[in-house]
Design an enzyme around this catalytic site. Sequence first.
Site, mmCIF file in Angstrom:
data_model
loop_
_atom_site.group_PDB
_atom_site.id
_atom_site.type_symbol
_atom_site.label_atom_id
_atom_site.label_comp_id
_atom_site.label_asym_id
_atom_site.label_seq_id
_atom_site.Cartn_x
_atom_site.Cartn_y
_atom_site.Cartn_z
ATOM 1 C CD GLU A 179 -1.350 -6.578 -0.816
ATOM 2 O OE1 GLU A 179 -1.088 -5.364 -0.970
ATOM 3 O OE2 GLU A 179 -1.779 -7.296 -1.740
ATOM 4 C CG HIS A 231 2.522 -2.884 -1.908
ATOM 5 N ND1 HIS A 231 3.015 -2.140 -2.955
ATOM 6 C CD2 HIS A 231 1.711 -3.815 -2.456
ATOM 7 C CE1 HIS A 231 2.516 -2.601 -4.086
ATOM 8 N NE2 HIS A 231 1.715 -3.622 -3.827
ATOM 9 C CG HIS A 241 1.609 -8.114 -4.328
ATOM 10 N ND1 HIS A 241 1.526 -8.122 -5.701
ATOM 11 C CD2 HIS A 241 1.123 -6.916 -3.945
ATOM 12 C CE1 HIS A 241 1.015 -6.974 -6.121
ATOM 13 N NE2 HIS A 241 0.769 -6.222 -5.080
ATOM 14 C CG ASP A 278 0.296 -2.775 -6.886
ATOM 15 O OD1 ASP A 278 -0.223 -2.341 -5.844
ATOM 16 O OD2 ASP A 278 0.645 -3.960 -7.040
#
Length: 159
Positions: free
Chosen positions: A33, A99, A101, A112
Amino acid sequence: MRWRRPDGGVIVASDQVVVAFSAAMHAALAGPERGGILLGRRMGGSGTGGDIIIERALGPDRRDRAGRFAFTRGAHHQVTVDRAWSDSGGAVNFLGDWHSHPEAVPRPSGRDLATWARLVDLQWDEHLPLVFVIVGANRVQSWELGRRSAPRATRLLNC
Protein backbone atom coordinates in the site's frame (compact mmCIF):
# COMPACT_ATOMS: atom_id res chain seq x y z
CA MET A 1 -11.49 14.21 -10.78
CA ARG A 2 -14.48 15.62 -8.90
CA TRP A 3 -16.71 14.34 -6.12
CA ARG A 4 -20.04 15.72 -4.93
CA ARG A 5 -19.92 16.51 -1.20
CA PRO A 6 -22.77 15.13 0.96
CA ASP A 7 -23.82 18.61 2.18
CA GLY A 8 -23.27 20.45 -1.09
CA GLY A 9 -20.27 21.69 -2.99
CA VAL A 10 -17.63 19.57 -4.67
CA ILE A 11 -14.19 18.18 -4.02
CA VAL A 12 -11.91 18.90 -6.95
CA ALA A 13 -8.55 17.15 -7.45
CA SER A 14 -5.77 18.95 -9.34
CA ASP A 15 -3.89 17.34 -12.21
CA GLN A 16 -1.01 16.50 -9.83
CA VAL A 17 -3.42 14.65 -7.56
CA VAL A 18 -4.92 12.72 -10.47
CA VAL A 19 -1.42 11.66 -11.58
CA ALA A 20 -0.52 10.52 -8.05
CA PHE A 21 -3.76 8.55 -7.71
CA SER A 22 -3.28 7.00 -11.17
CA ALA A 23 0.19 5.77 -10.20
CA ALA A 24 -1.21 4.30 -6.98
CA MET A 25 -4.06 2.71 -8.91
CA HIS A 26 -1.66 0.93 -11.25
CA ALA A 27 0.35 -0.39 -8.30
CA ALA A 28 -2.62 -1.25 -6.06
CA LEU A 29 -2.75 -4.98 -6.76
CA ALA A 30 0.98 -5.58 -7.19
CA GLY A 31 2.87 -3.90 -4.39
CA PRO A 32 2.60 -2.58 -0.86
CA GLU A 33 0.00 0.00 0.00
CA ARG A 34 1.06 3.59 -0.51
CA GLY A 35 -0.35 6.85 0.75
CA GLY A 36 0.24 10.31 2.11
CA ILE A 37 -1.43 13.61 2.84
CA LEU A 38 -3.81 15.88 0.96
CA LEU A 39 -3.10 19.62 0.86
CA GLY A 40 -5.34 22.30 -0.53
CA ARG A 41 -7.95 24.96 0.07
CA ARG A 42 -11.50 25.20 1.37
CA MET A 43 -13.67 27.58 -0.59
CA GLY A 44 -16.81 28.92 1.05
CA GLY A 45 -15.62 28.86 4.64
CA SER A 46 -18.06 26.57 6.40
CA GLY A 47 -17.77 22.87 7.08
CA THR A 48 -20.91 22.21 5.08
CA GLY A 49 -21.36 23.24 1.51
CA GLY A 50 -18.56 24.99 -0.26
CA ASP A 51 -15.86 23.44 -2.39
CA ILE A 52 -12.66 21.71 -1.41
CA ILE A 53 -9.73 21.98 -3.80
CA ILE A 54 -7.12 19.25 -3.35
CA GLU A 55 -4.00 20.81 -4.83
CA ARG A 56 -1.41 18.23 -3.83
CA ALA A 57 -1.35 14.56 -2.86
CA LEU A 58 2.00 14.01 -1.17
CA GLY A 59 3.76 10.77 -0.27
CA PRO A 60 4.67 8.13 0.24
CA ASP A 61 8.28 8.57 1.21
CA ARG A 62 10.97 6.36 2.69
CA ARG A 63 10.07 7.28 6.28
CA ASP A 64 6.53 5.92 5.97
CA ARG A 65 5.81 2.27 6.70
CA ALA A 66 4.15 0.30 3.93
CA GLY A 67 3.07 -3.31 3.84
CA ARG A 68 0.84 -5.41 1.63
CA PHE A 69 -2.28 -4.60 3.66
CA ALA A 70 -1.25 -1.55 5.69
CA PHE A 71 0.19 1.92 5.31
CA THR A 72 1.30 4.10 8.21
CA ARG A 73 2.10 7.71 7.50
CA GLY A 74 5.06 9.10 9.43
CA ALA A 75 4.91 12.17 11.68
CA HIS A 76 7.39 13.97 9.39
CA HIS A 77 4.50 14.96 7.11
CA GLN A 78 3.49 17.60 9.67
CA VAL A 79 6.54 19.66 8.66
CA THR A 80 5.17 19.76 5.10
CA VAL A 81 1.73 20.81 6.33
CA ASP A 82 3.22 23.57 8.49
CA ARG A 83 5.35 24.84 5.59
CA ALA A 84 2.39 24.86 3.16
CA TRP A 85 0.29 26.78 5.69
CA SER A 86 3.04 29.33 6.31
CA ASP A 87 4.07 29.78 2.67
CA SER A 88 0.44 30.35 1.61
CA GLY A 89 -0.44 32.79 4.39
CA GLY A 90 -2.86 30.26 5.87
CA ALA A 91 -4.70 29.49 2.63
CA VAL A 92 -3.34 25.97 2.04
CA ASN A 93 -3.80 23.39 4.76
CA PHE A 94 -4.11 19.71 5.58
CA LEU A 95 -7.38 18.40 4.12
CA GLY A 96 -7.02 14.73 4.99
CA ASP A 97 -5.10 11.74 3.80
CA TRP A 98 -5.04 9.11 1.09
CA HIS A 99 -3.80 5.57 0.72
CA SER A 100 -4.20 2.60 -1.59
CA HIS A 101 -5.87 -0.76 -1.04
CA PRO A 102 -5.15 -4.01 -2.90
CA GLU A 103 -8.73 -4.35 -4.12
CA ALA A 104 -10.67 -3.23 -7.18
CA VAL A 105 -13.25 -1.10 -5.36
CA PRO A 106 -11.78 0.07 -2.06
CA ARG A 107 -13.67 0.20 1.22
CA PRO A 108 -12.34 1.54 4.53
CA SER A 109 -11.14 -1.06 7.01
CA GLY A 110 -11.74 -0.88 10.74
CA ARG A 111 -8.19 0.40 11.11
CA ASP A 112 -8.88 3.11 8.51
CA LEU A 113 -12.00 4.26 10.37
CA ALA A 114 -10.14 4.39 13.70
CA THR A 115 -7.26 6.37 12.14
CA TRP A 116 -9.69 8.78 10.50
CA ALA A 117 -11.51 9.36 13.80
CA ARG A 118 -8.19 10.17 15.54
CA LEU A 119 -7.25 12.65 12.80
CA VAL A 120 -10.64 14.37 13.00
CA ASP A 121 -10.30 14.69 16.78
CA LEU A 122 -6.99 16.54 16.25
CA GLN A 123 -8.57 19.10 13.90
CA TRP A 124 -8.38 22.66 15.17
CA ASP A 125 -11.86 23.51 13.86
CA GLU A 126 -14.48 20.97 14.85
CA HIS A 127 -16.81 22.16 12.08
CA LEU A 128 -14.46 21.27 9.22
CA PRO A 129 -14.64 17.68 8.02
CA LEU A 130 -11.56 15.95 6.66
CA VAL A 131 -11.38 14.17 3.31
CA PHE A 132 -10.15 10.58 3.10
CA VAL A 133 -9.35 8.93 -0.20
CA ILE A 134 -8.69 5.25 -0.85
CA VAL A 135 -7.26 4.30 -4.22
CA GLY A 136 -8.14 0.83 -5.49
CA ALA A 137 -7.15 -0.95 -8.67
CA ASN A 138 -10.33 0.11 -10.52
CA ARG A 139 -11.77 3.01 -8.55
CA VAL A 140 -10.83 5.96 -6.36
CA GLN A 141 -13.27 6.44 -3.46
CA SER A 142 -13.59 9.43 -1.14
CA TRP A 143 -15.22 9.97 2.26
CA GLU A 144 -15.72 12.95 4.54
CA LEU A 145 -15.62 12.70 8.29
CA GLY A 146 -16.29 15.40 10.86
CA ARG A 147 -16.42 15.29 14.63
CA ARG A 148 -19.33 13.34 16.01
CA SER A 149 -20.43 12.11 12.57
CA ALA A 150 -20.17 8.86 10.68
CA PRO A 151 -18.01 8.77 7.54
CA ARG A 152 -20.05 9.89 4.55
CA ALA A 153 -19.16 8.74 1.08
CA THR A 154 -18.83 11.39 -1.56
CA ARG A 155 -20.17 10.71 -5.04
CA LEU A 156 -17.70 10.57 -7.93
CA LEU A 157 -18.85 12.93 -10.65
CA ASN A 158 -16.29 12.06 -13.29
CA CYS A 159 -13.05 10.17 -13.55
